[in-house]
Design an enzyme around this catalytic site. Structure first.
Site, mmCIF file in Angstrom:
data_model
loop_
_atom_site.group_PDB
_atom_site.id
_atom_site.type_symbol
_atom_site.label_atom_id
_atom_site.label_comp_id
_atom_site.label_asym_id
_atom_site.label_seq_id
_atom_site.Cartn_x
_atom_site.Cartn_y
_atom_site.Cartn_z
ATOM 1 N N ASP A 40 -47.040 50.759 9.602
ATOM 2 C CA ASP A 40 -47.531 50.901 10.982
ATOM 3 C C ASP A 40 -49.020 50.495 11.035
ATOM 4 O O ASP A 40 -49.817 50.993 10.244
ATOM 5 C CB ASP A 40 -47.361 52.367 11.417
ATOM 6 C CG ASP A 40 -47.500 52.567 12.916
ATOM 7 O OD1 ASP A 40 -48.350 51.884 13.537
ATOM 8 O OD2 ASP A 40 -46.786 53.416 13.479
ATOM 9 N N HIS A 64 -50.931 50.572 13.969
ATOM 10 C CA HIS A 64 -51.642 51.138 15.126
ATOM 11 C C HIS A 64 -52.714 52.122 14.664
ATOM 12 O O HIS A 64 -52.393 53.076 13.962
ATOM 13 C CB HIS A 64 -50.654 51.827 16.053
ATOM 14 C CG HIS A 64 -49.637 50.890 16.630
ATOM 15 N ND1 HIS A 64 -48.451 50.621 16.001
ATOM 16 C CD2 HIS A 64 -49.666 50.137 17.758
ATOM 17 C CE1 HIS A 64 -47.775 49.738 16.725
ATOM 18 N NE2 HIS A 64 -48.477 49.425 17.808
ATOM 19 N N SER A 100 -41.874 55.125 12.330
ATOM 20 C CA SER A 100 -42.901 55.940 11.667
ATOM 21 C C SER A 100 -42.552 57.428 11.685
ATOM 22 O O SER A 100 -42.987 58.180 10.812
ATOM 23 C CB SER A 100 -44.263 55.732 12.328
ATOM 24 O OG SER A 100 -44.627 54.380 12.233
#
Ligand code: B1M
Length: 216
Positions: A99, A101, A152
């Site tokens: 991930d 982000h 996630s």
């Protein structure tokens, strides 16, 4: 456009031109964190909705994210710091494996750092092994994991299971956050699996109050 709408629109358009001037104008009226919460995050929400509905392509999402990060960097020195509070505890912070982000995670870093916590922010795409080794090396009191993708949420569950099998669940309370999580998933489903304490923060401020209660 009026200033407040312009700030939001600059995020949506990924337009950094004039952003810094607008932010300084805004700072005359509002605290830095309110500008983030009331206007910049509103812009990111629009971006997410447009992307989700296929009306915005990924490179434009990336531009918006960069403008958002730049704006937060301009505002950060103006954010209120609680100088009296120091050394309240240490948190290891990471975005989980797979991930990328990190805007939310980095906001959590800022809020906790400004309120007396030591934050060791090891970045994005962190495998469980790195997270746990860093927590040990850095003598973290708490492990914080962020992730925005639905997958996630599964990785977080696997990470908690890995902590169980290493026998370290009771050593580190875990704080989880990110848009794909829900309170019931963390506080019921994950809490049932995990041998230690796991808490859900819907935003950075809840993250701060949970840290305060976990370190009390
Ligand atoms: Co991505 N992305 N993205 N993206 N992106 C989402 C998450 C998505 C919901 C968009 C959508 O479809 N509407 C969607 C996920 C769907 C899903 O999983 N079901 C999505 C997708 C699909 C993708 C890609 C797969 C797209 C692709 O490649 N086809 C890809 C994934 C890459 C990867 O990770 N492997 C991708 C890529 C990107 C960019 C790189 C372009 C960019 C990220 C840039 C960056 O972060 N450096 C990006 C962005 C910007 C978004 C959206 C639009 C905005 C995210 C954001 O920054 N929000 C997002 C839409 C959305 O979230 N609705 C989306 C602002 C931020 C402040 O909020 O991080 O939630 P947030 O943090 C909050 C709270 O959650 C909480 O506090 C913060 C506020 O105070 N919080 C914590 C977060 N972490 C915490 C930790 C804590 C405590 C609180 O304690 C430890």
């Amino acid at each position: 456009l009026p200033l407040w709408e312009r700030l939001e629109q600059r995020i949506v358009d990924g337009d950094a031109n004039g952003m810094e001037e607008d932010l300084h104008e805004a700072l005359a009226d509002k605290p830095a964190l309110d500008i983030v919460n009331d206007h910049l995050l509103a812009g990111m929400k629009v971006v997410g909705d447009l992307f989700g509905s296929g009306e915005m392509q990924l490179p434009f999402v990336l531009k918006s994210a960069e403008v958002m990060k730049g704006a937060v960097a301009v505002l950060e020195p103006h954010m209120e710091k609680n100088e009296d509070d120091e050394g309240k505890g240490r948190i290891l912070l990471a975005t989980v494996k797979g991930d990328v982000h990190d805007i939310g995670k980095n906001l959590v870093d800022i809020i906790l750092s400004n309120n007396g916590y030591d934050v060791v922010n090891i970045g994005i795409k962190q495998p469980v092994n790195t997270i746990l080794e860093s927590a040990e090396a850095e003598r973290a009191d708490v492990i914080g994991m962020s992730g925005l993708l639905v997958k996630s949420t599964v990785i977080m569950k696997e990470n908690l299971e890995e902590m169980n099998s290493r026998g370290i669940s009771e050593q580190y309370p875990v704080l989880l956050g990110g848009a794909a999580l829900t309170r019931s998933y963390v506080e019921q489903d994950l809490a049932e699996v995990f041998d230690g304490e796991v808490r859900y923060a819907k935003d950075a401020f809840e993250g701060l109050s949970l840290m305060d209660s976990m370190m009390a």
